[in-house]
Design a protein around this motif. Structure first.
Motif, PDB file in Angstrom:
ATOM      1  N   THR A  31       0.848  -1.184   0.000  1.00 50.40           N
ATOM      2  CA  THR A  31       0.000   0.000   0.000  1.00 50.40           C
ATOM      3  C   THR A  31       0.885   1.235   0.000  1.00 50.40           C
ATOM      4  N   ALA A  32       0.429   2.283  -0.636  1.00 46.60           N
ATOM      5  CA  ALA A  32       1.232   3.497  -0.784  1.00 46.60           C
ATOM      6  C   ALA A  32       1.442   4.195   0.553  1.00 46.60           C
ATOM      7  N   THR A  33       2.624   4.774   0.723  1.00 46.13           N
ATOM      8  CA  THR A  33       2.873   5.630   1.871  1.00 46.13           C
ATOM      9  C   THR A  33       2.154   6.967   1.660  1.00 46.13           C
ATOM     10  N   TYR A  34       2.135   7.775   2.693  1.00 42.41           N
ATOM     11  CA  TYR A  34       1.511   9.099   2.568  1.00 42.41           C
ATOM     12  C   TYR A  34       2.220   9.928   1.500  1.00 42.41           C
ATOM     13  N   ASP A  35       3.545   9.959   1.534  1.00 43.73           N
ATOM     14  CA  ASP A  35       4.279  10.771   0.563  1.00 43.73           C
ATOM     15  C   ASP A  35       4.048  10.278  -0.860  1.00 43.73           C
ATOM     16  N   GLU A  36       4.018   8.959  -1.046  1.00 38.41           N
ATOM     17  CA  GLU A  36       3.755   8.412  -2.382  1.00 38.41           C
ATOM     18  C   GLU A  36       2.351   8.761  -2.854  1.00 38.41           C
ATOM     19  N   THR A  37       1.410   8.719  -1.935  1.00 39.92           N
ATOM     20  CA  THR A  37       0.010   9.016  -2.289  1.00 39.92           C
ATOM     21  C   THR A  37      -0.144  10.465  -2.746  1.00 39.92           C
ATOM     22  N   ILE A  38       0.378  11.391  -1.968  1.00 42.30           N
ATOM     23  CA  ILE A  38       0.221  12.813  -2.313  1.00 42.30           C
ATOM     24  C   ILE A  38       1.003  13.145  -3.586  1.00 42.30           C
ATOM     25  N   TYR A 131      -6.823  10.228   5.320  1.00 43.40           N
ATOM     26  CA  TYR A 131      -7.331  11.100   6.382  1.00 43.40           C
ATOM     27  C   TYR A 131      -6.430  11.084   7.616  1.00 43.40           C
ATOM     28  N   ASN A 132      -6.121   9.892   8.103  1.00 44.40           N
ATOM     29  CA  ASN A 132      -5.287   9.780   9.306  1.00 44.40           C
ATOM     30  C   ASN A 132      -3.815   9.789   8.884  1.00 44.40           C
ATOM     31  N   ILE A 133      -3.334  10.981   8.531  1.00 40.26           N
ATOM     32  CA  ILE A 133      -1.947  11.135   8.088  1.00 40.26           C
ATOM     33  C   ILE A 133      -0.997  10.701   9.203  1.00 40.26           C
ATOM     34  N   ASP A 134      -1.352  11.070  10.432  1.00 38.08           N
ATOM     35  CA  ASP A 134      -0.512  10.754  11.582  1.00 38.08           C
ATOM     36  C   ASP A 134      -0.259   9.244  11.669  1.00 38.08           C
ATOM     37  N   GLY A 135      -1.367   8.485  11.635  1.00 41.51           N
ATOM     38  CA  GLY A 135      -1.249   7.033  11.757  1.00 41.51           C
ATOM     39  C   GLY A 135      -0.538   6.402  10.583  1.00 41.51           C
ATOM     40  N   ALA A 136      -0.637   7.033   9.403  1.00 38.06           N
ATOM     41  CA  ALA A 136       0.030   6.488   8.212  1.00 38.06           C
ATOM     42  C   ALA A 136       1.538   6.523   8.358  1.00 38.06           C
ATOM     43  N   PHE A 137       2.067   7.520   9.078  1.00 35.64           N
ATOM     44  CA  PHE A 137       3.510   7.595   9.292  1.00 35.64           C
ATOM     45  C   PHE A 137       3.992   6.572  10.324  1.00 35.64           C
ATOM     46  N   ASN A 138       3.080   6.115  11.174  1.00 34.68           N
ATOM     47  CA  ASN A 138       3.429   5.100  12.178  1.00 34.68           C
ATOM     48  C   ASN A 138       3.280   3.728  11.526  1.00 34.68           C
ATOM     49  N   ARG A 139       4.222   3.426  10.657  1.00 33.67           N
ATOM     50  CA  ARG A 139       4.088   2.296   9.726  1.00 33.67           C
ATOM     51  C   ARG A 139       4.774   1.050  10.269  1.00 33.67           C
ATOM     52  N   GLY A 140       4.125  -0.082  10.088  1.00 35.81           N
ATOM     53  CA  GLY A 140       4.679  -1.361  10.509  1.00 35.81           C
ATOM     54  C   GLY A 140       3.904  -2.488   9.864  1.00 35.81           C
ATOM     55  N   ASN A 141       3.982  -3.685  10.439  1.00 35.11           N
ATOM     56  CA  ASN A 141       3.231  -4.803   9.872  1.00 35.11           C
ATOM     57  C   ASN A 141       2.732  -5.777  10.931  1.00 35.11           C
ATOM     58  N   THR A 142       2.612  -5.277  12.186  1.00 34.25           N
ATOM     59  CA  THR A 142       2.184  -6.184  13.258  1.00 34.25           C
ATOM     60  C   THR A 142       0.937  -5.719  13.997  1.00 34.25           C
ATOM     61  N   SER A 143       0.508  -4.467  13.819  1.00 34.61           N
ATOM     62  CA  SER A 143      -0.605  -3.952  14.629  1.00 34.61           C
ATOM     63  C   SER A 143      -1.933  -4.595  14.264  1.00 34.61           C
ATOM     64  N   ARG A 144      -2.070  -5.061  13.022  1.00 41.55           N
ATOM     65  CA  ARG A 144      -3.290  -5.760  12.604  1.00 41.55           C
ATOM     66  C   ARG A 144      -2.999  -7.253  12.627  1.00 41.55           C
ATOM     67  N   ALA A 145      -3.001  -7.832  13.824  1.00 43.29           N
ATOM     68  CA  ALA A 145      -2.513  -9.192  14.018  1.00 43.29           C
ATOM     69  C   ALA A 145      -3.293 -10.230  13.222  1.00 43.29           C
ATOM     70  N   ASN A 146      -4.553  -9.965  12.921  1.00 44.62           N
ATOM     71  CA  ASN A 146      -5.407 -10.959  12.265  1.00 44.62           C
ATOM     72  C   ASN A 146      -5.555 -10.727  10.772  1.00 44.62           C
ATOM     73  N   GLN A 147      -4.788  -9.799  10.194  1.00 40.68           N
ATOM     74  CA  GLN A 147      -5.052  -9.354   8.827  1.00 40.68           C
ATOM     75  C   GLN A 147      -4.058  -9.958   7.830  1.00 40.68           C
ATOM     76  N   ASN A 148      -4.572 -10.277   6.649  1.00 39.93           N
ATOM     77  CA  ASN A 148      -3.779 -10.867   5.577  1.00 39.93           C
ATOM     78  C   ASN A 148      -3.273  -9.758   4.650  1.00 39.93           C
ATOM     79  N   GLY A 149      -2.119  -9.162   4.985  1.00 41.50           N
ATOM     80  CA  GLY A 149      -1.530  -8.108   4.177  1.00 41.50           C
ATOM     81  C   GLY A 149      -2.221  -6.775   4.391  1.00 41.50           C
ATOM     82  N   PRO A 150      -1.620  -5.722   3.823  1.00 44.59           N
ATOM     83  CA  PRO A 150      -0.405  -5.700   3.003  1.00 44.59           C
ATOM     84  C   PRO A 150       0.862  -5.867   3.838  1.00 44.59           C
TER      85      PRO A 150
END
Length: 579
Positions: A31-38, A131-150
């Motif tokens: 999924t695109a980062t905030y900077d890539e999206t803008i 919308y949640n620019i703040d949360g988009a910068f707090n990037r990782g891959n573990t906070s959605r423990a039950n999710q299949n990607g990205p």
């Protein structure tokens, strides 16, 4: 030279329309980062005169909120758009950055509509990229423990750790303030807020939460339930992504049935309903591959655009009728309850729910067997009925000290007047007689509930600059549901007025004993009232301090502002000198 410039402009345009998103360039699990999206949207807007990238306000992280506007006729003024009788369709993405399908789908959607020259004639498309620019910068891959990607994604909370999909009334975040600027300036008829679900496993990639039909204005609800939702279901099935209502299971698994989702005004679609905007919260399924979740979101957004274009005339007429109806509406529901005696049935495609011993605890644990798909008819409860209804006053009177309240009213398009001079008004005042407060904070607040009120007619002095809000506006629902203390997401519920719950003065008992004695001697009615209460309440009869407190509360010494809700209700039409 002129010809060379034309070639360069054409090259830039083709380059912009040919650009691919990070989702497309990778293995379709990014999924695109905030900077890539803008950066993507800036390139599109620079290349096309039918696209414009605007900014509004700020967010808690200090960056403005962007809005991409796609307009076939190159009109980018919302008032001019409404005057030309075009519909406004608003898409909000990344309110939870760990649920980013809408971010990537909207990037491809905007590009493809421009590249294919498929912008609709009667619909202006507005996209909040993230919308949640703040949360988009707090990037990782573990906070959605039950999710299949990205592979990597943002965090649900913003930089103040607020869930922004609980913040549309209290507006603790600057993000919410900026969103409301956009929403109330553009006034969309249709609103979509893209999400990813949690919960049971089943065969569907996409579930759908429309605005709760019983809470929505009846004119809009009829179109939503009889026309728009059936069209969405039919069109998405043709496109290979069958829809199902959001799976809010009655019990642990869906076979026992599901209930509708009651989105109060703290949520995006509940907030939109206060403004007579039809809202949707599509929720892709967390366990489906990310590429399928993005694809289904992309196709759903294109389906919305087609339906809004097809029904542009009736959607516009319905919104106007709903605004007129709400402006003259007298009674307003404040709280709702599910009617468990009324249900429909729907065909549901799930997976067999089974149990096996847990390797963690040894106890039986639930799992879904994807080798055993099934199709069953299940019950669906989705009729909500009003529990508390209030009749609107002629106007609310708000002392200017409560500027946070009046600021939010103004932000939401409410017309507000001010007193031109000091004056006395006869008003109905609420006294808070009882309430419950949560024992743990929720989104930064110890929320109140079960509010009980006593109404007292009083003549109160107000001052030049105090506010008068007449309840004869299309924004009546926002006015009433925020200012009436009993409402489920009122400003009182969210602790805006907690200072009135404190008593500021009291007495010294040894001194007040003599005062109380004189009061009882000079006021037989008070003596009789005290004796009656003691006869009814044995605890009072045995408690001298409580009896003294009873007398104090029935005396002129007890502060009249204690527990008095500061926003009064003006009931009688009188001439008021206004600025």
């Amino acid at each position: 030279m002129k010809q060379l410039l034309s070639y360069l402009i054409l090259f830039v345009s083709l380059s912009a329309f040919a650009q691919q998103t990070p989702f497309e360039l990778g293995n379709r699990n990014q999924t695109a980062t905030y900077d890539e999206t803008i950066a993507f949207y800036k390139k599109l807007a620079k290349a096309s005169p039918q696209a414009k990238l605007l900014t509004y306000g700020s967010t808690d992280i200090g960056k403005p909120l962007h809005l991409l506007v796609l307009s076939k006729n190159k009109i980018f003024d919302p008032a001019a758009i409404r005057k030309s009788n075009k519909r406004i369709f608003l898409i909000n993405n990344g309110i939870h950055p760990g649920e980013p399908e809408g971010v990537d789908a909207s990037m491809m959607l905007a590009r493809d509509l421009l590249k294919e020259n498929h912008l609709p004639d009667d619909v202006v498309i507005c996209i909040i990229p993230l919308y949640n620019i703040d949360g988009a910068f707090n990037r990782g891959n573990t906070s959605r423990a039950n999710q299949n990607g990205p592979e990597a994604y943002g965090f649900r909370g913003n930089s103040k750790n607020y869930d922004l999909n609980r913040d549309f009334i209290k507006t603790d975040s600057k993000n919410s303030d900026a969103f409301q600027q956009i929403f109330n300036l553009w006034q969309p008829e249709i609103f979509v807020d893209t999400h990813t679900s949690n919960g049971a496993d089943y065969q569907y990639t996409m579930t759908l939460i429309p605005t709760q039909k019983d809470k929505l204005n009846p004119i809009l609800s009829g179109y939503l339930t009889q026309t728009m939702v059936p069209s969405l279901y039919s069109e998405m099935q043709k496109k290979g992504f069958e829809l199902i209502p959001y799976i809010n299971s009655v019990k642990e698994t869906p076979e026992a049935g599901i209930t509708g989702f009651l989105e109060s005004p703290r949520y995006s679609t509940g907030y939109a309903a206060l403004h007579n905007t039809i809202g949707f919260m599509p929720e892709t399924h967390m366990l489906k591959p990310f590429d399928k979740r993005v694809e289904s979101t992309y196709l759903l957004l294109r389906t919305y655009i087609g339906i809004v274009q097809r029904d542009a005339k009736i959607i516009g007429e319905n919104k106007q009728k709903a605004d007129q109806a709400v402006a003259s509406q007298k009674d307003f529901p404040l709280n709702w309850k599910l009617n468990e005696q009324v249900w429909d049935t729907l065909v549901f495609k799930g997976f067999a729910a089974k149990y096996k011993p847990s390797t963690v605890s040894g106890a039986d644990r639930l799992y879904y067997d994807r080798n055993e798909p099934y199709t069953k008819t299940i019950k669906s409860w989705n009729k909500f009925e009003p529990q508390t209804v209030v009749t609107k006053p002629l106007a609310y009177i708000i002392p200017k000290a409560w500027d946070r309240v009046t600021g939010l009213l103004k932000l939401n398009g409410v017309k507000i007047h001010q007193l031109a001079a000091d004056t006395e008004l006869t008003v109905d005042s609420y006294y808070i007689t009882d309430y419950k407060t949560a024992t743990r904070p929720f989104e930064g607040h110890y929320m109140h509930s079960s509010v009980q009120l006593r109404v007292e007619k009083q003549q109160l002095k107000y001052y030049a600059g105090d506010y008068v809000v007449y309840v004869d506006q299309p924004q009546n629902r926002y006015i009433v549901e925020t200012l009436e203390p009993q409402a489920m997401d009122s400003f009182f519920t969210w602790n805006f007025f907690d200072s009135i719950l404190d008593q500021k003065e009291h007495y010294s008992a040894y001194v007040f004993e003599d005062t109380a004695t004189g009061m009882l001697q000079n006021n037989p009615e008070l003596r009789t009232l005290l004796d009656q209460e003691k006869a009814k309440d044995t605890a009072l009869a045995k408690n001298p301090a409580a009896q003294l407190e009873f007398i104090y509360k029935h005396s002129k010494y007890h502060e009249s502002t204690h527990l008095r809700y500061p926003i009064a209700r003006l009931q009688d039409p009188i001439k008021i000198n206004l600025k």
